[in-house]
Structure formats: structure tokens, C-alpha cells
Enzyme design. Sequence first.
Site, mmCIF file in Angstrom:
data_model
loop_
_atom_site.group_PDB
_atom_site.id
_atom_site.type_symbol
_atom_site.label_atom_id
_atom_site.label_comp_id
_atom_site.label_asym_id
_atom_site.label_seq_id
_atom_site.Cartn_x
_atom_site.Cartn_y
_atom_site.Cartn_z
ATOM 1 N N CYS A 47 -21.370 -27.685 -22.364
ATOM 2 C CA CYS A 47 -20.854 -28.504 -21.260
ATOM 3 C C CYS A 47 -21.216 -29.973 -21.464
ATOM 4 C CB CYS A 47 -21.405 -27.980 -19.939
ATOM 5 S SG CYS A 47 -21.143 -29.073 -18.531
ATOM 6 N N CYS A 50 -22.859 -31.812 -18.482
ATOM 7 C CA CYS A 50 -24.225 -31.303 -18.240
ATOM 8 C C CYS A 50 -25.269 -32.126 -18.989
ATOM 9 C CB CYS A 50 -24.330 -29.847 -18.673
ATOM 10 S SG CYS A 50 -23.319 -28.695 -17.733
#
Length: 310
Positions: A47, A50
Site C-alpha cells: 500500500c 500506508c
Amino acid sequence: MDIIGGAGTAAPAGDVIKDVGEATFMQDVIEASMQAPVIVDFWAPWCGPCKTLGPALEAVVTKAKGAVTMAKVNVDENQRLAQALSQQGLPLQSIPTVVAFVEGRPIDMFQGNVPPSEIEAFVNKAIEAGGGSADGGLSEALDVAEQMLADGDVADAAQTFAAIIGEDDKSAAAYGGLARAHIALEDLDQAEAVLNGAPAEIADAAEIEAGRAQIELARQAENAGPVAELAAKVEASPEDLDARFELAQALHAAGDAEAAVTELLELFRRDREWNDGAAKAQLFTIFDALQPNDPVVLNGRRKLSSLIFA
């Protein structure tokens, strides 16, 4: 000195941020949130957002100094946990997802990357929902230090203000308080050194400006003349603006800020340009040294404005 945190038990530094999985979720999130709020970051190695959000979130949580903790859940490694939480109503189909737990239940959440200001607001909201202090108890410590100073416990107040600066070197209120403590101890050079040592980011803060004004007034007080003699001189010669200015300084040194402002306003009324506008400058110094809501400030500013725009 220990700075006391908010409600519940502040977590030790090493326990503030944890990697949490299915086996420890109940203990490190649900049970832990009964003591202090827990921010859960659901993330995955693939991700992209993230990788930005995680460190920013950790920085805010770390800054709270135990008033909140953080649990990092890698959803790739804990798919069964993520599925179970989704079935209980947490929308974990999109990551990053950040959830705040207080007293065993989720109270707030957001998804995707957000600006640092929103992260801080989110964490502070969670802390306050848990009955804690968003600044790790520093506000309470400041209140204690201010009360010490008001009660005349100047040395203890100075120690407390210094301890707060040790916890938060961007606390303009603590720098201002420590400077006032040194002023009370009649150590004006040290008071000035405290303010000069404040970080550049807060150099123009109201508390710092107030401290500088208080130091200036304290230095003036060291050379102030006798109030009675100066008052008699002004009464005998109302046009003696030098004497009126000296009277204002003496009155302030004697603790009568209101009377000092009255004399300066009268001086300004008679000759606003006298001594390169010294009366107005002195008024602003007195105003800066006091609390903005002080009646002397409010009334003085109103009267000065009336004179300026008359």
C-alpha cells in the site's frame, strides 16, 4: 519532575507503538483501550499511501507521550482478523484504514492518506474522548506552575516551567512563565536569556512578546523615581511631558498599571509625537506585558483608539 498524563495509565515509551496481530489484538487493543485510547493502523506492505501515513501517525502518537497508544495491523498477515472485524462493522476493504478505540469499542475512523493537521486532530479527539489530555498533561502542569508563581513559590515554579520545556521545547507558555519566574527572582539577565533561547518558530508568540515587555518594564523599574515627587512635579507643571512620562514609569514600577496608563494617555493627548511617539510605545509595552483580557488593557486600548481617531 514527572509530567503527569491524562486519564488512565500512560504507556511506557517502548509500548506506545506495537505491531499487533490476531493473537494479541484483544490484549493490545480492546483491553488496552480501557486504560488509554488506542489508534489502530490497518496497513499492507504493498500500500503506497500506508508508507506515508504510518510514519506521520506514529509521530503524532509519540508526541502524545503515552496519552494514546498505536497498534499496527498488517492485514496481509492477519487476514482472518481483518475479516472478523469487517463482519463486525469495520470497513476494512480499503486501506489504509485508521480506527480509534476507546473503552473497548471503535469511536472514530478515517481511510486513505490525510494531511498532518487532520491526523493530529483525529488523535487529539481520541485522547479527549478517553478523558485524557491531548498534550500529555502539559496543560495541567502549566496550570500548576502558574499557581506556584502566583503563590510566591517562585523557585518551584521555575523548576516546573523548565521541566515542561524539557518535555515540549515549543511551549511558548512555559518559556514565558520561566522568564516571569526569573523576573520575580530579580534576575533579568537570566529571564532575557530564557526568551532568547526559545526556538525561532515561537519567537513571535504572544507569551514570548509578553515576557520581553515585562523585562523591559522591570528594567525601567530599577531606575524609577519616587511617585510622590514626580506627581507633585506634574501637578505643578502639567506641560512637563518628561516628568509625566517618568511619573508613568514610577507608577507602573509601584504596581499601579492603570494609573500609569492614564498618565501615558494624557501625555499622548497633549503631544502624540513627543519623543518619537514614546507615550504610545510605552502603552503598547504595558499592554503586551498584561493578559489581553485585562481591564487595564481593554480600557486602555479603547481610549487610545479614541484619541488616535478623534
